[in-house]
Design an enzyme around this catalytic site. Structure first.
Site, PDB file in Angstrom:
ATOM      1  N   CYS A  13      -1.720   9.957  -0.731  1.00 35.61           N
ATOM      2  CA  CYS A  13      -1.587   8.581  -1.242  1.00 35.61           C
ATOM      3  C   CYS A  13      -0.696   8.480  -2.466  1.00 35.61           C
ATOM      4  O   CYS A  13      -0.191   7.400  -2.770  1.00 35.61           O
ATOM      5  CB  CYS A  13      -2.927   8.039  -1.705  1.00 35.61           C
ATOM      6  SG  CYS A  13      -4.248   8.138  -0.562  1.00 35.61           S
TER       7      CYS A  13
ATOM      8  N   HIS B 264      -7.747   3.747   5.449  1.00 33.62           N
ATOM      9  CA  HIS B 264      -6.311   3.897   5.729  1.00 33.62           C
ATOM     10  C   HIS B 264      -6.160   5.062   6.707  1.00 33.62           C
ATOM     11  O   HIS B 264      -6.915   6.036   6.620  1.00 33.62           O
ATOM     12  CB  HIS B 264      -5.533   4.297   4.459  1.00 33.62           C
ATOM     13  CG  HIS B 264      -5.020   3.176   3.623  1.00 33.62           C
ATOM     14  ND1 HIS B 264      -4.905   3.286   2.245  1.00 33.62           N
ATOM     15  CD2 HIS B 264      -4.535   1.947   3.941  1.00 33.62           C
ATOM     16  CE1 HIS B 264      -4.394   2.164   1.760  1.00 33.62           C
ATOM     17  NE2 HIS B 264      -4.167   1.334   2.764  1.00 33.62           N
TER      18      HIS B 264
ATOM     19  N   ARG C 104      -7.101  -2.477   6.581  1.00 33.61           N
ATOM     20  CA  ARG C 104      -6.008  -2.978   5.746  1.00 33.61           C
ATOM     21  C   ARG C 104      -4.933  -3.578   6.669  1.00 33.61           C
ATOM     22  O   ARG C 104      -4.890  -4.776   6.871  1.00 33.61           O
ATOM     23  CB  ARG C 104      -5.439  -1.867   4.878  1.00 33.61           C
ATOM     24  CG  ARG C 104      -6.461  -1.267   3.893  1.00 33.61           C
ATOM     25  CD  ARG C 104      -6.790  -2.224   2.766  1.00 33.61           C
ATOM     26  NE  ARG C 104      -7.771  -1.708   1.845  1.00 33.61           N
ATOM     27  CZ  ARG C 104      -7.503  -1.000   0.753  1.00 33.61           C
ATOM     28  NH1 ARG C 104      -6.264  -0.714   0.440  1.00 33.61           N
ATOM     29  NH2 ARG C 104      -8.479  -0.597  -0.036  1.00 33.61           N
TER      30      ARG C 104
ATOM     31  N   ASP D 107      -3.570   0.462  -9.610  1.00 35.09           N
ATOM     32  CA  ASP D 107      -3.457   1.229  -8.354  1.00 35.09           C
ATOM     33  C   ASP D 107      -2.006   1.548  -7.996  1.00 35.09           C
ATOM     34  O   ASP D 107      -1.743   2.125  -6.934  1.00 35.09           O
ATOM     35  CB  ASP D 107      -4.073   0.430  -7.187  1.00 35.09           C
ATOM     36  CG  ASP D 107      -5.555   0.762  -6.975  1.00 35.09           C
ATOM     37  OD1 ASP D 107      -5.986   1.861  -7.367  1.00 35.09           O
ATOM     38  OD2 ASP D 107      -6.262  -0.086  -6.401  1.00 35.09           O
TER      39      ASP D 107
ATOM     40  N   ARG E  76      -3.388  -5.877  -5.665  1.00 37.20           N
ATOM     41  CA  ARG E  76      -2.302  -4.912  -5.470  1.00 37.20           C
ATOM     42  C   ARG E  76      -0.968  -5.555  -5.073  1.00 37.20           C
ATOM     43  O   ARG E  76       0.061  -4.869  -5.047  1.00 37.20           O
ATOM     44  CB  ARG E  76      -2.706  -3.867  -4.415  1.00 37.20           C
ATOM     45  CG  ARG E  76      -3.899  -3.002  -4.850  1.00 37.20           C
ATOM     46  CD  ARG E  76      -3.957  -1.699  -4.069  1.00 37.20           C
ATOM     47  NE  ARG E  76      -2.788  -0.863  -4.329  1.00 37.20           N
ATOM     48  CZ  ARG E  76      -2.510   0.261  -3.668  1.00 37.20           C
ATOM     49  NH1 ARG E  76      -3.320   0.681  -2.712  1.00 37.20           N
ATOM     50  NH2 ARG E  76      -1.441   0.977  -3.948  1.00 37.20           N
TER      51      ARG E  76
HETATM   52  N1  ARG Z   1      -7.572   2.204  -4.735  1.00 39.48           N
HETATM   53  C1  ARG Z   1      -6.518   2.204  -3.763  1.00 39.48           C
HETATM   54  C2  ARG Z   1      -6.807   1.187  -2.675  1.00 39.48           C
HETATM   55  O1  ARG Z   1      -7.937   1.053  -2.284  1.00 39.48           O
HETATM   56  C3  ARG Z   1      -6.347   3.572  -3.173  1.00 39.48           C
HETATM   57  C4  ARG Z   1      -5.188   3.675  -2.237  1.00 39.48           C
HETATM   58  C5  ARG Z   1      -5.094   5.015  -1.589  1.00 39.48           C
HETATM   59  N2  ARG Z   1      -3.939   5.107  -0.780  1.00 39.48           N
HETATM   60  C6  ARG Z   1      -3.891   5.578   0.471  1.00 39.48           C
HETATM   61  N3  ARG Z   1      -2.731   5.664   1.034  1.00 39.48           N
HETATM   62  N4  ARG Z   1      -4.970   5.908   1.156  1.00 39.48           N
HETATM   63  O2  ARG Z   1      -5.934   0.499  -2.212  1.00 39.48           O
END
Ligand code: ARG
Length: 286
Positions: free
Chosen positions: A276, A181, A152, A72, A102
């Site tokens: 992203c 997000h 998040r 990612d 991550r």
């Molecule tokens: N697979 C990544 C995650 O879930 C995608 C991140 C996408 N980034 C964003 N800024 N929306 O963390």
């Protein structure tokens, strides 16, 4: 185009090792309950087209080397929040990622910023999770930062960001996991207008956003939920937008933001799109 100036343009990460290896948002799940399968050569073409779009607009691109163990890492919006403070210093707040998978990405970004002369900051552990510009969007016309929380980034982190960056942060609670997000459901377009998906927010957040922008546009149909319409990037007056949101692109065209549609199918399989995939660097500032 790569320049030596690490404060302008966008930071990207080459997609060589991009894949879906786990599911930390609902978009990563396949219909059969497994995880999505990315076509690496299509992903590379799509990423190159994004990089070329920036280059074509005269936006400098800086490209990080990817880590084979971090699928990612290509989503550069999440690991940091860089800014230029009032005395002109380049500073960066490193993220505390929500998922263990991550977390190791951040060190790669830290090295890049350090080499570029940025002053490095971190939040105290008690602040919880912060996922960079995925959840922190500077308001284009005010000193405020719009801060998403709920899936998040944690609410406590937003107060710490405000103190560190010396700007008010408007907390906006996200309530639907499809929009995990802030950058998936809100895109400031200019000082008075924004594109948003109101269903992504609780009532207080909706009221706050209505207060902050005179003109709020909504993606038609399911382009906001499926087509990642809000995950666009307005740069040099153009809207770089997922090609899966064509009606939104036309809406933007009617408002004077000449859209540049970009195919992003492989990155949507991971829950990401145009916004992203890059980190916007602070620039020279006013
Ligand atoms: N697979 C990544 C995650 O879930 C995608 C991140 C996408 N980034 C964003 N800024 N929306 O963390």
């Amino acid at each position: 185009m790569t320049t030596m100036t690490p404060d302008e343009g966008v930071l990207l990460c080459a997609p060589d090792h991009f894949r879906v290896a786990y599911a930390i948002n609902p978009h990563m799940r396949a219909a059969d309950g497994g995880i999505n399968v990315v076509d690496p050569s299509i992903a590379r073409e799509q990423w190159k087209a994004l990089r070329d779009a920036y280059t074509g607009l005269g936006v400098a691109t800086h490209v990080l080397d990817p880590d084979p163990d971090l699928p990612d890492m290509v989503f550069c919006a999440n690991q940091s929040f860089p800014w230029r403070d009032d005395s002109g210093r380049l500073r960066v707040l490193l993220s505390s990622m929500a998922s263990a998978e991550r977390r190791p990405e951040v060190a790669h970004f830290e090295r890049w910023y350090r080499a570029g002369g940025y002053e490095i900051h971190r939040l105290p552990e008690s602040a919880g999770v912060l996922e960079g510009m995925g959840d922190l969007l500077p308001h284009p016309g005010r000193r405020a930062i719009l801060g998403g929380w709920g899936f998040r980034t944690s609410e406590a982190a937003l107060a710490e960001v405000a103190a560190m960056v010396e700007r008010p942060v408007v907390p906006l609670r996200l309530v639907d996991p499809r929009w995990y997000h802030l950058d998936t459901c809100l895109a400031p377009l200019d000082p008075s207008s924004a594109l948003w998906c109101p269903d992504a927010f609780d009532a207080d957040a909706r009221a706050a956003i209505e207060d902050l922008f005179d003109d709020l546009l909504e993606p038609p149909g399911d382009e906001g939920a499926i087509g990642f319409a809000c995950n666009l990037h307005v740069v040099r007056g153009r809207a770089l937008i997922d090609a899966a949101a064509p009606r939104t692109a036309e809406l933007l065209r009617s408002r004077g933001f000449d859209p540049i549609p970009l195919a992003m199918s492989e990155f949507r399989k991971s829950g990401g799109s145009v916004f992203c995939l890059k980190m916007e660097l602070p620039g020279r500032g006013a």
